[in-house]
Write a protein that holds these residues in place. Sequence first.
Motif, PDB file in Angstrom:
ATOM      1  N   UNK A 120     -37.483  50.837  -9.999  1.00 40.67           N
ATOM      2  CA  UNK A 120     -36.960  50.619  -8.652  1.00 40.67           C
ATOM      3  C   UNK A 120     -36.182  51.837  -8.162  1.00 40.67           C
ATOM      4  N   UNK A 121     -35.437  52.466  -9.047  1.00 36.35           N
ATOM      5  CA  UNK A 121     -34.702  53.678  -8.655  1.00 36.35           C
ATOM      6  C   UNK A 121     -35.659  54.826  -8.335  1.00 36.35           C
ATOM      7  N   UNK A 122     -36.734  54.940  -9.073  1.00 37.84           N
ATOM      8  CA  UNK A 122     -37.729  55.979  -8.793  1.00 37.84           C
ATOM      9  C   UNK A 122     -38.359  55.735  -7.424  1.00 37.84           C
ATOM     10  N   UNK A 123     -38.695  54.496  -7.138  1.00 33.74           N
ATOM     11  CA  UNK A 123     -39.292  54.168  -5.842  1.00 33.74           C
ATOM     12  C   UNK A 123     -38.296  54.427  -4.716  1.00 33.74           C
ATOM     13  N   UNK A 124     -37.035  54.116  -4.948  1.00 31.46           N
ATOM     14  CA  UNK A 124     -36.023  54.373  -3.916  1.00 31.46           C
ATOM     15  C   UNK A 124     -35.859  55.864  -3.639  1.00 31.46           C
ATOM     16  N   UNK A 125     -36.134  56.723  -4.618  1.00 35.06           N
ATOM     17  CA  UNK A 125     -36.030  58.168  -4.369  1.00 35.06           C
ATOM     18  C   UNK A 125     -37.142  58.642  -3.436  1.00 35.06           C
ATOM     19  N   UNK A 126     -38.269  57.958  -3.414  1.00 36.56           N
ATOM     20  CA  UNK A 126     -39.390  58.320  -2.535  1.00 36.56           C
ATOM     21  C   UNK A 126     -39.240  57.681  -1.157  1.00 36.56           C
ATOM     22  N   UNK A 127     -38.397  56.686  -1.047  1.00 31.51           N
ATOM     23  CA  UNK A 127     -38.258  55.917   0.185  1.00 31.51           C
ATOM     24  C   UNK A 127     -37.939  56.774   1.417  1.00 31.51           C
ATOM     25  N   UNK A 128     -37.036  57.772   1.357  1.00 33.52           N
ATOM     26  CA  UNK A 128     -36.793  58.594   2.567  1.00 33.52           C
ATOM     27  C   UNK A 128     -38.043  59.307   3.076  1.00 33.52           C
ATOM     28  N   UNK A 129     -38.905  59.753   2.173  1.00 32.38           N
ATOM     29  CA  UNK A 129     -40.147  60.412   2.591  1.00 32.38           C
ATOM     30  C   UNK A 129     -41.031  59.420   3.341  1.00 32.38           C
ATOM     31  N   UNK A 130     -41.105  58.197   2.845  1.00 27.81           N
ATOM     32  CA  UNK A 130     -41.895  57.169   3.520  1.00 27.81           C
ATOM     33  C   UNK A 130     -41.320  56.852   4.895  1.00 27.81           C
ATOM     34  N   UNK A 134     -43.286  57.378   8.450  1.00 24.83           N
ATOM     35  CA  UNK A 134     -43.439  56.240   9.369  1.00 24.83           C
ATOM     36  C   UNK A 134     -42.887  56.556  10.746  1.00 24.83           C
ATOM     37  N   UNK A 135     -41.755  57.244  10.794  1.00 25.45           N
ATOM     38  CA  UNK A 135     -41.155  57.639  12.068  1.00 25.45           C
ATOM     39  C   UNK A 135     -42.084  58.597  12.816  1.00 25.45           C
ATOM     40  N   UNK A 136     -42.647  59.565  12.106  1.00 23.31           N
ATOM     41  CA  UNK A 136     -43.568  60.510  12.737  1.00 23.31           C
ATOM     42  C   UNK A 136     -44.797  59.800  13.296  1.00 23.31           C
ATOM     43  N   UNK A 141     -47.801  57.770  18.070  1.00 21.46           N
ATOM     44  CA  UNK A 141     -48.380  56.602  18.728  1.00 21.46           C
ATOM     45  C   UNK A 141     -47.739  56.343  20.083  1.00 21.46           C
ATOM     46  N   UNK A 142     -46.409  56.430  20.168  1.00 19.76           N
ATOM     47  CA  UNK A 142     -45.734  56.172  21.437  1.00 19.76           C
ATOM     48  C   UNK A 142     -46.063  57.263  22.467  1.00 19.76           C
ATOM     49  N   UNK A 143     -46.233  58.511  22.017  1.00 20.98           N
ATOM     50  CA  UNK A 143     -46.640  59.583  22.930  1.00 20.98           C
ATOM     51  C   UNK A 143     -48.019  59.298  23.501  1.00 20.98           C
ATOM     52  N   UNK A 144     -48.925  58.833  22.653  1.00 23.49           N
ATOM     53  CA  UNK A 144     -50.279  58.507  23.112  1.00 23.49           C
ATOM     54  C   UNK A 144     -50.254  57.352  24.117  1.00 23.49           C
ATOM     55  N   UNK A 145     -49.443  56.359  23.864  1.00 26.51           N
ATOM     56  CA  UNK A 145     -49.344  55.220  24.783  1.00 26.51           C
ATOM     57  C   UNK A 145     -48.772  55.664  26.121  1.00 26.51           C
ATOM     58  N   UNK A 146     -47.757  56.537  26.088  1.00 29.63           N
ATOM     59  CA  UNK A 146     -47.178  57.037  27.340  1.00 29.63           C
ATOM     60  C   UNK A 146     -48.205  57.816  28.155  1.00 29.63           C
ATOM     61  N   UNK A 147     -49.026  58.622  27.481  1.00 32.11           N
ATOM     62  CA  UNK A 147     -50.058  59.379  28.183  1.00 32.11           C
ATOM     63  C   UNK A 147     -51.050  58.440  28.867  1.00 32.11           C
TER      64      UNK A 147
END
Length: 159
Positions: A120-130, A134-136, A141-147
């Motif tokens: 679980x600690x190993x997975x939590x270290x990767x969590x910020x990258x995920x 996801x934010x990107x 997607x929101x840029x495409x919808x706005x267009x």
Amino acid sequence: QKSATSKGTLSILETMRPYALFYTVFGIGTWICGWIQTWFLMDQASNQMARIRSKFFDSILRQDIGFFDTNSAGELNTRLADDIKKISDGMGDKIGITVQSVARFICGFVIAFIYGWKLALVIMSIFPVLMVSGKDFNLVRSFSIRKKKVKYHQVARKF
């Protein structure tokens, strides 16, 4: 030897039968609960959409004549359809999906820490990258919808 092999196979089948039955009943129960949840949420969203359409139409009827000179009928129709569709999408089954996803996320981490805290600690270290990826994805997607929305409004103004 054949009797020992068939006896072992029979023993495995007898052992697995209650588990198979449990997971089958559990799956059917989950499907029924999900169907009921989706039906109620979509019904609620449909009722809200009808109320919003009615109020929007009433507010358009109360506008001065100058309002209709600056806004075309096509633009008003497009805005009404687009905005209410977005509200419906946000209020419908997505609320249930969001609640389920958050609950799965929290329960997953609790179970992971109970049964394998090192992993679980190993997975939590990767969590910020995920989270960043996801934010990107959501930004693109929101840029495409706005267009698309801008193009729809441009087409609506022509009519």
